[in-house]
Design a protein around this motif. Structure first.
Motif, mmCIF file in Angstrom:
data_model
loop_
_atom_site.group_PDB
_atom_site.id
_atom_site.type_symbol
_atom_site.label_atom_id
_atom_site.label_comp_id
_atom_site.label_asym_id
_atom_site.label_seq_id
_atom_site.Cartn_x
_atom_site.Cartn_y
_atom_site.Cartn_z
ATOM 1 N N UNK A 72 0.834 -1.205 0.000
ATOM 2 C CA UNK A 72 0.000 0.000 0.000
ATOM 3 C C UNK A 72 0.872 1.261 0.000
ATOM 4 N N UNK A 73 0.496 2.306 -0.768
ATOM 5 C CA UNK A 73 -0.772 2.474 -1.477
ATOM 6 C C UNK A 73 -0.789 1.831 -2.866
ATOM 7 N N UNK A 74 -1.851 1.124 -3.156
ATOM 8 C CA UNK A 74 -2.121 0.575 -4.483
ATOM 9 C C UNK A 74 -3.581 0.860 -4.819
ATOM 10 N N UNK A 75 -3.883 0.945 -6.097
ATOM 11 C CA UNK A 75 -5.259 1.203 -6.524
ATOM 12 C C UNK A 75 -6.073 -0.081 -6.587
ATOM 13 N N UNK A 76 -5.365 -1.210 -6.710
ATOM 14 C CA UNK A 76 -6.030 -2.502 -6.858
ATOM 15 C C UNK A 76 -5.076 -3.601 -6.418
ATOM 16 N N UNK A 77 -5.633 -4.682 -5.905
ATOM 17 C CA UNK A 77 -4.802 -5.828 -5.529
ATOM 18 C C UNK A 77 -4.081 -6.398 -6.748
ATOM 19 N N UNK A 78 -4.612 -6.186 -7.925
ATOM 20 C CA UNK A 78 -3.952 -6.685 -9.126
ATOM 21 C C UNK A 78 -2.654 -5.931 -9.432
ATOM 22 N N UNK A 79 -2.472 -4.789 -8.779
ATOM 23 C CA UNK A 79 -1.216 -4.046 -8.934
ATOM 24 C C UNK A 79 -0.085 -4.656 -8.112
ATOM 25 N N UNK A 80 -0.439 -5.582 -7.211
ATOM 26 C CA UNK A 80 0.572 -6.290 -6.428
ATOM 27 C C UNK A 80 1.062 -7.456 -7.280
ATOM 28 N N UNK A 81 2.214 -7.312 -7.872
ATOM 29 C CA UNK A 81 2.694 -8.292 -8.847
ATOM 30 C C UNK A 81 3.750 -9.185 -8.192
ATOM 31 N N UNK A 82 3.336 -10.408 -7.872
ATOM 32 C CA UNK A 82 4.228 -11.375 -7.232
ATOM 33 C C UNK A 82 4.440 -12.572 -8.140
ATOM 34 N N UNK A 83 5.551 -13.264 -7.951
ATOM 35 C CA UNK A 83 5.913 -14.390 -8.814
ATOM 36 C C UNK A 83 5.237 -15.678 -8.365
ATOM 37 N N UNK A 84 4.894 -16.516 -9.335
ATOM 38 C CA UNK A 84 4.405 -17.856 -9.030
ATOM 39 C C UNK A 84 5.618 -18.755 -8.765
ATOM 40 N N UNK A 85 5.414 -20.032 -8.416
ATOM 41 C CA UNK A 85 6.550 -20.905 -8.089
ATOM 42 C C UNK A 85 7.585 -21.059 -9.200
ATOM 43 N N UNK A 86 7.180 -20.817 -10.445
ATOM 44 C CA UNK A 86 8.129 -20.921 -11.557
ATOM 45 C C UNK A 86 8.991 -19.668 -11.701
ATOM 46 N N UNK A 89 6.232 -13.563 -12.978
ATOM 47 C CA UNK A 89 5.508 -12.528 -12.240
ATOM 48 C C UNK A 89 4.066 -12.467 -12.736
ATOM 49 N N UNK A 90 3.123 -12.416 -11.777
ATOM 50 C CA UNK A 90 1.705 -12.436 -12.093
ATOM 51 C C UNK A 90 1.062 -11.094 -11.736
ATOM 52 N N UNK A 91 -0.072 -10.814 -12.374
ATOM 53 C CA UNK A 91 -0.889 -9.668 -11.965
ATOM 54 C C UNK A 91 -1.709 -10.098 -10.761
ATOM 55 N N UNK A 92 -1.212 -9.761 -9.588
ATOM 56 C CA UNK A 92 -1.872 -10.195 -8.359
ATOM 57 C C UNK A 92 -1.004 -11.156 -7.573
ATOM 58 N N UNK A 93 -1.355 -11.407 -6.313
ATOM 59 C CA UNK A 93 -0.515 -12.211 -5.422
ATOM 60 C C UNK A 93 -0.931 -13.663 -5.281
ATOM 61 N N UNK A 94 -1.915 -14.111 -6.054
ATOM 62 C CA UNK A 94 -2.606 -15.351 -5.713
ATOM 63 C C UNK A 94 -1.783 -16.624 -5.893
ATOM 64 N N UNK A 95 -0.770 -16.595 -6.716
ATOM 65 C CA UNK A 95 -0.017 -17.831 -6.988
ATOM 66 C C UNK A 95 1.300 -17.930 -6.200
ATOM 67 N N UNK A 96 1.661 -16.883 -5.487
ATOM 68 C CA UNK A 96 2.910 -16.888 -4.713
ATOM 69 C C UNK A 96 2.727 -17.706 -3.434
ATOM 70 N N UNK A 97 3.713 -18.542 -3.101
ATOM 71 C CA UNK A 97 3.666 -19.351 -1.878
ATOM 72 C C UNK A 97 4.050 -18.460 -0.699
ATOM 73 N N UNK A 98 3.051 -18.054 0.075
ATOM 74 C CA UNK A 98 3.270 -17.023 1.088
ATOM 75 C C UNK A 98 2.996 -17.462 2.516
ATOM 76 N N UNK A 99 2.341 -18.599 2.689
ATOM 77 C CA UNK A 99 2.081 -19.089 4.043
ATOM 78 C C UNK A 99 2.545 -20.535 4.144
ATOM 79 N N UNK A 100 2.719 -20.984 5.386
ATOM 80 C CA UNK A 100 3.164 -22.353 5.634
ATOM 81 C C UNK A 100 2.302 -22.943 6.738
ATOM 82 N N UNK A 101 1.571 -23.994 6.418
ATOM 83 C CA UNK A 101 0.688 -24.646 7.383
ATOM 84 C C UNK A 101 1.070 -26.117 7.481
ATOM 85 N N UNK A 102 1.372 -26.561 8.677
ATOM 86 C CA UNK A 102 1.766 -27.955 8.918
ATOM 87 C C UNK A 102 2.919 -28.379 8.006
ATOM 88 N N UNK A 103 3.841 -27.455 7.781
ATOM 89 C CA UNK A 103 5.022 -27.756 6.974
ATOM 90 C C UNK A 103 4.823 -27.680 5.481
#
Length: 231
Positions: A72-86, A89-103
């Motif tokens: 922040x500041x961003x106008x849209x979540x799609x402006x957050x450009x994060x990389x997928x596992x490969x 870089x994507x338009x949005x954060x949805x494919x980036x491995x960002x949390x860890x649950x039970x390993x």
């Protein structure tokens, strides 16, 4: 989580719940990070079914909020450009491995499509209203944590709020224009017939009468603008 949401979420005049991002980033971001750390240290496998849903939905929403605050500041979540596992870089954060649950490292897409959709949302599509992408077009971010004890009421209220808001559906004669949410996840709602049944069940009387005449979808749209209280 509830204390954060109560402090920084408010309903706009247009019926869209909005967040005070500047104030939250300044005063509540570290509390949010502590909540996320606690969630990731927990074992959702020990929870019953409704609490498992609440766990994953709260994790999804809290992680999404943390990501937006980091950029922040961003106008849209799609402006957050994060990389997928490969590394792409994507338009949005949805494919980036960002949390860890039970390993296991997970992305937002993993939570939504590999955990929640097959195990919960295809059985009860009202669950889609619990997941928030922090956009105006999205179902409202609840001003409280999702819990197993409150889940049925939360699902009902969220479904009614979205269906009866213009960003959910608008009817013109025998056709309806719908949120892209219903286009993306149409199979979860049971196709056109299932979606119409869902909408009629949750619509107010005025909208329900209009929906009785609907036989087709004319189009869909989605407002990706950030649900910022200043907008």
């Amino acid at each position: 989580w509830t204390s954060l949401l109560e402090a920084y979420v408010s309903e706009g005049k247009d019926g869209v719940n909005r967040l005070d991002y500047p104030r939250l980033k300044a005063s509540g971001h570290q509390t949010l990070k502590g909540y996320l750390a606690a969630l990731q240290a927990a074992d959702p496998g020990k929870l019953d079914r409704t609490e498992q849903f609440a766990y994953w939905a709260n994790l999804y929403n809290a992680m999404t909020l943390d990501i937006v605050l980091e950029h922040y500041p961003v106008a849209s979540i799609r402006d957050v450009r994060l990389a997928d596992p490969s590394g792409a870089v994507q338009d949005g954060p949805w494919k980036a491995k960002l949390v860890n649950v039970s390993g296991v490292a997970l992305s937002l897409d993993d939570i939504a499509n590999e955990i929640l959709r097959p195990h919960f949302l295809r059985k009860d599509p009202r669950g889609h209203y619990m997941l928030n992408c922090l956009s105006v077009g999205c179902p409202n971010l609840l001003p409280e944590a999702i819990t197993g004890a409150k889940l049925e009421g939360q699902l009902d209220r969220a479904a009614r709020a979205y269906v009866n808001h213009p960003r959910g559906v608008s009817v013109d004669g025998d056709k309806m224009h719908v949120s892209s949410l219903y286009a993306w996840y149409g199979e979860d709602f049971g196709g056109l017939s299932g979606l119409l049944e869902h909408m009629r069940r949750n619509a107010n009387e005025t909208l329900r009468v209009k929906l009785e005449a609907v036989t087709a979808i004319s189009g869909d749209s989605y407002d990706w603008g950030l649900n910022d209280v200043s907008k």
